[in-house]
Design a protein around this motif. Sequence first.
Motif, PDB file in Angstrom:
ATOM      1  N   ALA A  40       0.843  -1.198   0.000  1.00 48.59           N
ATOM      2  CA  ALA A  40       0.000   0.000   0.000  1.00 48.59           C
ATOM      3  C   ALA A  40       0.877   1.245   0.000  1.00 48.59           C
ATOM      4  O   ALA A  40       1.867   1.321   0.712  1.00 48.59           O
ATOM      5  CB  ALA A  40      -0.913  -0.004   1.220  1.00 48.59           C
ATOM      6  N   ASP A  41       0.507   2.221  -0.836  1.00 50.58           N
ATOM      7  CA  ASP A  41       1.282   3.460  -0.935  1.00 50.58           C
ATOM      8  C   ASP A  41       1.104   4.276   0.328  1.00 50.58           C
ATOM      9  O   ASP A  41       0.033   4.817   0.593  1.00 50.58           O
ATOM     10  CB  ASP A  41       0.816   4.246  -2.164  1.00 50.58           C
ATOM     11  CG  ASP A  41       1.604   5.537  -2.350  1.00 50.58           C
ATOM     12  OD1 ASP A  41       2.598   5.736  -1.620  1.00 50.58           O
ATOM     13  OD2 ASP A  41       1.240   6.330  -3.222  1.00 50.58           O
ATOM     14  N   ALA A  42       2.160   4.356   1.112  1.00 53.11           N
ATOM     15  CA  ALA A  42       2.085   5.108   2.355  1.00 53.11           C
ATOM     16  C   ALA A  42       2.232   6.609   2.122  1.00 53.11           C
ATOM     17  O   ALA A  42       2.063   7.400   3.045  1.00 53.11           O
ATOM     18  CB  ALA A  42       3.174   4.626   3.308  1.00 53.11           C
ATOM     19  N   ARG A  90       5.644  15.722  -3.206  1.00 52.43           N
ATOM     20  CA  ARG A  90       6.239  16.399  -4.359  1.00 52.43           C
ATOM     21  C   ARG A  90       6.321  17.899  -4.115  1.00 52.43           C
ATOM     22  O   ARG A  90       5.348  18.543  -3.755  1.00 52.43           O
ATOM     23  CB  ARG A  90       5.402  16.107  -5.598  1.00 52.43           C
ATOM     24  CG  ARG A  90       5.831  16.876  -6.830  1.00 52.43           C
ATOM     25  CD  ARG A  90       4.935  16.522  -7.993  1.00 52.43           C
ATOM     26  NE  ARG A  90       4.950  17.555  -9.010  1.00 52.43           N
ATOM     27  CZ  ARG A  90       4.189  17.556 -10.086  1.00 52.43           C
ATOM     28  NH1 ARG A  90       3.334  16.560 -10.295  1.00 52.43           N
ATOM     29  NH2 ARG A  90       4.256  18.536 -10.956  1.00 52.43           N
ATOM     30  N   MET A  91       7.517  18.460  -4.351  1.00 57.93           N
ATOM     31  CA  MET A  91       7.748  19.881  -4.120  1.00 57.93           C
ATOM     32  C   MET A  91       7.955  20.682  -5.396  1.00 57.93           C
ATOM     33  O   MET A  91       7.564  21.831  -5.482  1.00 57.93           O
ATOM     34  CB  MET A  91       8.987  20.064  -3.218  1.00 57.93           C
ATOM     35  CG  MET A  91       8.764  19.662  -1.782  1.00 57.93           C
ATOM     36  SD  MET A  91       7.447  20.613  -0.997  1.00 57.93           S
ATOM     37  CE  MET A  91       8.083  22.274  -1.163  1.00 57.93           C
ATOM     38  N   ALA A  92       8.614  20.092  -6.391  1.00 62.14           N
ATOM     39  CA  ALA A  92       8.962  20.867  -7.587  1.00 62.14           C
ATOM     40  C   ALA A  92       9.158  19.922  -8.763  1.00 62.14           C
ATOM     41  O   ALA A  92       9.418  18.732  -8.591  1.00 62.14           O
ATOM     42  CB  ALA A  92      10.233  21.682  -7.348  1.00 62.14           C
ATOM     43  N   ALA A  93       9.033  20.478  -9.963  1.00 62.95           N
ATOM     44  CA  ALA A  93       9.354  19.778 -11.204  1.00 62.95           C
ATOM     45  C   ALA A  93      10.194  20.732 -12.039  1.00 62.95           C
ATOM     46  O   ALA A  93       9.729  21.810 -12.422  1.00 62.95           O
ATOM     47  CB  ALA A  93       8.094  19.354 -11.951  1.00 62.95           C
ATOM     48  N   GLN A 110       6.475   4.122  -9.594  1.00 63.90           N
ATOM     49  CA  GLN A 110       6.607   3.749  -8.193  1.00 63.90           C
ATOM     50  C   GLN A 110       8.047   3.877  -7.727  1.00 63.90           C
ATOM     51  O   GLN A 110       8.982   3.631  -8.495  1.00 63.90           O
ATOM     52  CB  GLN A 110       6.137   2.303  -7.967  1.00 63.90           C
ATOM     53  CG  GLN A 110       4.655   2.084  -8.206  1.00 63.90           C
ATOM     54  CD  GLN A 110       4.248   0.624  -8.043  1.00 63.90           C
ATOM     55  OE1 GLN A 110       5.055  -0.286  -8.227  1.00 63.90           O
ATOM     56  NE2 GLN A 110       2.987   0.397  -7.688  1.00 63.90           N
ATOM     57  N   ILE A 111       8.194   4.249  -6.453  1.00 63.55           N
ATOM     58  CA  ILE A 111       9.474   4.147  -5.766  1.00 63.55           C
ATOM     59  C   ILE A 111       9.278   3.215  -4.578  1.00 63.55           C
ATOM     60  O   ILE A 111       8.372   3.412  -3.758  1.00 63.55           O
ATOM     61  CB  ILE A 111       9.985   5.515  -5.283  1.00 63.55           C
ATOM     62  CG1 ILE A 111      10.328   6.422  -6.475  1.00 63.55           C
ATOM     63  CG2 ILE A 111      11.221   5.345  -4.396  1.00 63.55           C
ATOM     64  CD1 ILE A 111      10.775   7.818  -6.084  1.00 63.55           C
ATOM     65  N   TRP A 112      10.120   2.190  -4.518  1.00 63.46           N
ATOM     66  CA  TRP A 112      10.127   1.242  -3.409  1.00 63.46           C
ATOM     67  C   TRP A 112      11.421   1.404  -2.623  1.00 63.46           C
ATOM     68  O   TRP A 112      12.444   1.804  -3.177  1.00 63.46           O
ATOM     69  CB  TRP A 112      10.057  -0.189  -3.928  1.00 63.46           C
ATOM     70  CG  TRP A 112       8.789  -0.550  -4.631  1.00 63.46           C
ATOM     71  CD1 TRP A 112       8.405  -0.194  -5.901  1.00 63.46           C
ATOM     72  CD2 TRP A 112       7.728  -1.364  -4.122  1.00 63.46           C
ATOM     73  NE1 TRP A 112       7.179  -0.737  -6.205  1.00 63.46           N
ATOM     74  CE2 TRP A 112       6.738  -1.464  -5.133  1.00 63.46           C
ATOM     75  CE3 TRP A 112       7.516  -2.027  -2.908  1.00 63.46           C
ATOM     76  CZ2 TRP A 112       5.560  -2.191  -4.953  1.00 63.46           C
ATOM     77  CZ3 TRP A 112       6.348  -2.751  -2.741  1.00 63.46           C
ATOM     78  CH2 TRP A 112       5.384  -2.830  -3.745  1.00 63.46           C
ATOM     79  N   SER A 113      11.371   1.064  -1.348  1.00 65.83           N
ATOM     80  CA  SER A 113      12.599   0.955  -0.567  1.00 65.83           C
ATOM     81  C   SER A 113      12.784  -0.507  -0.177  1.00 65.83           C
ATOM     82  O   SER A 113      11.813  -1.224   0.089  1.00 65.83           O
ATOM     83  CB  SER A 113      12.572   1.852   0.664  1.00 65.83           C
ATOM     84  OG  SER A 113      11.622   1.405   1.614  1.00 65.83           O
ATOM     85  N   GLN A 173       3.751   6.505  -5.105  1.00 69.76           N
ATOM     86  CA  GLN A 173       3.229   6.074  -6.407  1.00 69.76           C
ATOM     87  C   GLN A 173       2.629   7.280  -7.110  1.00 69.76           C
ATOM     88  O   GLN A 173       1.904   8.057  -6.496  1.00 69.76           O
ATOM     89  CB  GLN A 173       2.174   4.988  -6.212  1.00 69.76           C
ATOM     90  CG  GLN A 173       1.541   4.491  -7.503  1.00 69.76           C
ATOM     91  CD  GLN A 173       0.692   3.265  -7.283  1.00 69.76           C
ATOM     92  OE1 GLN A 173       1.205   2.201  -6.958  1.00 69.76           O
ATOM     93  NE2 GLN A 173      -0.616   3.392  -7.435  1.00 69.76           N
ATOM     94  N   GLN A 174       2.961   7.433  -8.397  1.00 64.12           N
ATOM     95  CA  GLN A 174       2.507   8.578  -9.167  1.00 64.12           C
ATOM     96  C   GLN A 174       1.870   8.100 -10.469  1.00 64.12           C
ATOM     97  O   GLN A 174       2.322   7.118 -11.062  1.00 64.12           O
ATOM     98  CB  GLN A 174       3.678   9.516  -9.486  1.00 64.12           C
ATOM     99  CG  GLN A 174       4.463   9.978  -8.277  1.00 64.12           C
ATOM    100  CD  GLN A 174       3.671  10.918  -7.388  1.00 64.12           C
ATOM    101  OE1 GLN A 174       2.861  11.711  -7.872  1.00 64.12           O
ATOM    102  NE2 GLN A 174       3.905  10.847  -6.081  1.00 64.12           N
TER     103      GLN A 174
END
Length: 362
Positions: free
Chosen positions: A24-26, A31-34, A222-225, A238-239
């Motif tokens: 589950a996406d915690a 997101r701050m900037a692009a 997705q970014i996982w650790s 998750q975006q």
Amino acid sequence: MARARLLLIPIVAGVLAAPSAQGADAGRWVRMAATPTKSEYYQGMASDRAGHLFFDGFTVGGYRTDLALAEQARSENLIPLGEPFNHIGDWTFDPGSGGRLILPLECYQVGAPNGGNTCGQGAFGVADPVTMTWQYRVLLDQADIAKAMWAEVSPDGTLIWTSSGADLLAYATADVNPANAGTATIHPVRRLARAVPPSGITGAVFDGARLLVAGQAAGPFQIWSIDLASGARRLETQQVWAGESEGLDRVDALGGELHWQVQPLAIGQRPTFGTGHGEVVSFVRRADARIRLRLTRRTKTRVTVAATLRFLGRDHPLAGARVTLGRSRATTDRRGQAVLRRARGPAVARKLPLRAGRLAVS
């Protein structure tokens, strides 16, 4: 000759048999900037400890900038003639040996057999981060890995992590040396079975002892650790974007701590961040996503407040925050400051997606 090393294969099937239990996406990152980048800053990014960013792409180029993306050096082709490799993945900076760039190398041709992998061989190249020039390369044994698509040096500098299929592999950093730059091949010293998340891996960076990996093979970005002691995974963010996931880096720059490269390759869709350039999307931890306010000046009729965001142990001026005090309203400037008419009650600063900051003004 490459030194023979023991290949350790931890039994982690029990840990990873049901990754959805922690899937589950915690929403651990906000997101701050692009920030747009040059289109050739494509395949990956890395940083050193001296205020430099390094980008590679489209396939063989290398570029160094400062932390504000002002370019300082470039090489249109880091790979010399005579090498079979024609693609550099998400690279990494190794502070050892006086500082060097480690280039994950593969042979790739669109539409070729074997998934485009024309040589079936991977390697770690070495480049000088000052002159942005090739030094040498060390071959990876084909029995372990068919191509190197990304690399990340461990925080203690002893290992270079990458992946082969569903497994994470770690090579000894000391094995990547000029003595092994011939035809000999090196082997991993660790293998973490089935630790690659369903998103795959396009880029990686360490966050303390945990390895953060980015990808989109399963659909969403997705970014996982990953806990490298056990192989257990945790979804970090998750975006839903249209584009292509590439490199990942962690450094105090561009308004955030964690930086994700997104490229405008979106078949049948309009790229989320536009066309004709790359994009670095920057995040801070959700735990740090709170505005801090302090009083910097007070007169009989006016007060000046400063809004900051604290991450990586530093306060950063926060521009564009809307501050209210009674009926007075102002927006913070690039120094994070706003001047308001003096009044009783709390000053409140807001800027989405951050949590509001409050300050009592007597």
